[in-house]
Design an enzyme around this catalytic site. Structure first.
Site, PDB file in Angstrom:
ATOM      1  N   GLU A 195      14.627 -72.408 -38.541  1.00 28.39           N
ATOM      2  CA  GLU A 195      15.438 -71.489 -39.362  1.00 28.39           C
ATOM      3  C   GLU A 195      15.951 -70.313 -38.517  1.00 28.39           C
ATOM      4  OE1 GLU A 195      13.557 -70.626 -43.185  1.00 28.39           O
ATOM      5  OE2 GLU A 195      13.743 -72.720 -43.771  1.00 28.39           O
ATOM      6  N   GLU A 202      11.767 -79.778 -43.942  1.00 30.39           N
ATOM      7  CA  GLU A 202      11.091 -79.036 -45.021  1.00 30.39           C
ATOM      8  C   GLU A 202      11.767 -79.397 -46.331  1.00 30.39           C
ATOM      9  OE1 GLU A 202      10.497 -74.820 -44.468  1.00 30.39           O
ATOM     10  OE2 GLU A 202      10.088 -75.095 -42.323  1.00 30.39           O
TER      11      GLU A 202
HETATM   12  O1  AHR Z   1       7.452 -73.711 -45.939  1.00 26.33           O
HETATM   13  C1  AHR Z   1       7.453 -72.335 -46.057  1.00 26.33           C
HETATM   14  C2  AHR Z   1       8.569 -71.657 -45.275  1.00 26.33           C
HETATM   15  O2  AHR Z   1       9.801 -72.021 -45.812  1.00 26.33           O
HETATM   16  C3  AHR Z   1       8.694 -72.035 -43.820  1.00 26.33           C
HETATM   17  O3  AHR Z   1       7.830 -71.307 -43.008  1.00 26.33           O
HETATM   18  C4  AHR Z   1      10.110 -71.680 -43.515  1.00 26.33           C
HETATM   19  O4  AHR Z   1      10.654 -72.474 -42.482  1.00 26.33           O
HETATM   20  C5  AHR Z   1      10.822 -71.890 -44.837  1.00 26.33           C
HETATM   21  O5  AHR Z   1      11.624 -70.826 -45.158  1.00 26.33           O
END
Ligand code: AHR
Length: 504
Positions: free
Chosen positions: A176, A305
């Site tokens: 990110e 994710e």
């Molecule tokens: O999964 C939780 C968080 O969500 C992670 O650390 C981040 O990459 C995303 O914003």
């Protein structure tokens, strides 16, 4: 009430392989995922190996976890791996600024992570630090983990008790980068990431699969910038980056008020499913951008994710992201997998956030030895037969009209299918919260010798497993499957997920 639908499946029309890596996992130093989840320390009274909780490992081994992403997430961009090797007592602590501002003691580090992967039988996916690290630091980490023979990092690894190099295929170049990974513009990130990727070398037999930190949701401009940079490198575009990532969470409302995991109404349910279904548009959007730069589809798309994100359970640390997991979450997962299977040509990996005690977890644990398998766990387990199987076309015909809310449509039936050797697996989700679905499976292109069905449902969408009631949502045999001249006829209760295993 019930509705009738026909699902046509072409068992003899092979599509792309559904990589087992679409069933990947994610474990971040966040709340009670690593500490008090996977890792309890060697002095714990709970059975453990090197501090890793063995009942957690046993439960997860049943899922055949293909890969595990670590150490973050946002945490990855403030993690300095050298602080997590050597004797525990000598490891310096750090503040986990993203997640609860707690002090991280670095007791779970590189060797512990690799031991966990070995216990799980999962391939490691290490996410490197671009945001606050250095190119040298990341390059050294790759050397430490994967080099044979003799070198400064190999000597350090050996001094810490590991002679043999590990195999670490998957390597994330930051996370990110548009946000917690550095608040960079796409252009600034790609310039930086190219330097990191250049100095992450393939040592000996270890071939790195470098994943560029990707976009969130529908941010196609970020993917476009990555693809432009990757394809302008000249020569074989896969030299520096083998994949780009994307993140997509099923989150309702605002970040301040996302709603409860278990206390929700029917409109919340429909909105959740509409949001979950949008993963299809997200993947289509990013894939279309990628196609323009990489028509042969050599660069992979990695959804590293995904999952539901609710308000934390009352009374728990807001920075720990601990949430319950209801039947609704299980249906979000089954819906995602149908979409993943359809995108299997470009989508090469996906990682649920996160495996234990955080967000849409497989397992919830407590420190007295309690362990609960969530409804989502059961979807992962029931869908195991799709790992590395060949996807086949599924056509939903004669189906009921979609449900409409806020000007958006929700298809109430979702399905996917795959073939592996002389077996096929069909997954079907009935999202209708009130009506059963009478389904005719029109199975073309193969003779069915035998069949078995499994069903996951509960009287209420809010049903969930807890320490007090760990079996509220568990799979049972799906009974009443009848032979039909076109294939099989079956009934799915309201809000349910089923798998049909076919012997061909
Ligand atoms: O999964 C939780 C968080 O969500 C992670 O650390 C981040 O990459 C995303 O914003």
């Amino acid at each position: 009430m019930s509705t009738e639908s026909r699902i046509v499946i072409d068992l003899d029309v092979p599509g792309p392989t559904i990589s087992r890596h679409l069933y990947g996992h994610f474990a971040e130093h966040l709340g009670r995922c690593v500490y008090d989840g996977f890792y309890v320390g060697e002095s714990s009274s709970l059975p453990n190996e090197g501090g890793i909780r063995l009942d957690v490992v046993d439960a997860l081994r049943a899922l055949n976890i293909p890969n595990l992403r670590w150490p973050g997430g946002c945490f990855a961009d403030e993690y300095h791996w050298m602080n997590g090797i050597g004797p525990l007592a000598d490891r310096p602590g750090m503040v986990n600024t993203n997640w609860g501002n707690v002090v991280e003691n670095n007791h779970f580090g590189t060797h512990e992570f690799m031991a966990l992967c070995e216990l799980l039988g999962a391939e490691p996916y290490v996410n490197g630090n671009v945001g606050s690290g250095t190119v040298q630091e990341m390059s050294d980490w790759v050397e430490y983990l994967t080099r044979d023979g003799d070198s400064p990092m190999v000597r350090l690894r050996r001094a810490n008790g590991r002679d043999e190099a590990w195999k670490v295929p998957y390597w994330g170049i930051g996370n990110e980068a548009w946000g917690c990974g550095g608040n960079l513009s796409a252009e600034a990130y790609v310039e930086l990431a190219r330097r990191y990727a250049t100095f992450c070398k393939d040592h000996d037999g270890n071939k790195l699969y470098r994943i560029a930190a990707g976009a969130s949701d529908h941010d196609l401009a970020w993917t476009e910038a990555l693809m432009k940079a990757i394809s302008s490198l000249g020569g074989e575009p896969r030299n520096l980056f083998q994949a780009v990532s994307v993140h997509y969470y099923t989150v309702l409302g605002t970040w301040e008020h996302k709603g409860s995991a278990t206390d929700f109404d029917l409109d919340d349910y429909y909105r959740t499913m509409i949001k979950a279904q949008d993963i299809d548009r997200v993947l289509t959007g990013h894939s279309t951008v990628m196609d323009a730069y990489d028509p042969q589809r050599r660069i992979g798309l990695v959804l590293d994710e995904w999952g539901t994100w609710w308000d934390v359970e009352p009374g728990t640390n807001p920075g720990f992201l601990y949430q319950q997991n209801a039947l609704r979450d299980a249906l979000v997962a089954s819906l995602h997998f149908d979409v993943f299977h359809r995108h299997a040509e470009r989508l090469v990996m996906a990682n649920i956030a996160q495996t234990v005690n955080v967000l849409q977890a497989m397992l919830l644990t407590d420190d007295t030895g309690g362990l609960v398998l969530t409804p989502t766990y059961h979807v992962f387990e029931m869908n195991k037969g799709h790992h590395d199987a060949t996807s086949v076309p599924v056509h939903l015909v004669d189906r009921q009209a979609p449900y409409e809310l806020d000007g958006k449509n929700l298809e109430l039936l979702s399905a996917s299918a795959s073939v592996k050797g002389d077996h096929a697996l069909v997954s079907i989700t009935n999202l209708d919260p009130a009506a059963s679905a009478e389904v005719v499976l029109d199975l073309r292109g193969a003779t069915i010798r035998d069949h078995r069905g499994r069903l996951l449902t509960a009287p209420e969408l809010q049903a969930h497993n807890s320490m007090a009631d760990p079996q509220a949502v568990v799979p049972v045999a799906l009974t009443g499957i009848a032979e039909d001249d076109r294939g099989l006829r079956l009934t799915l209760p309201p809000h349910s997920f089923a798998t049909i295993d076919l012997d061909l």
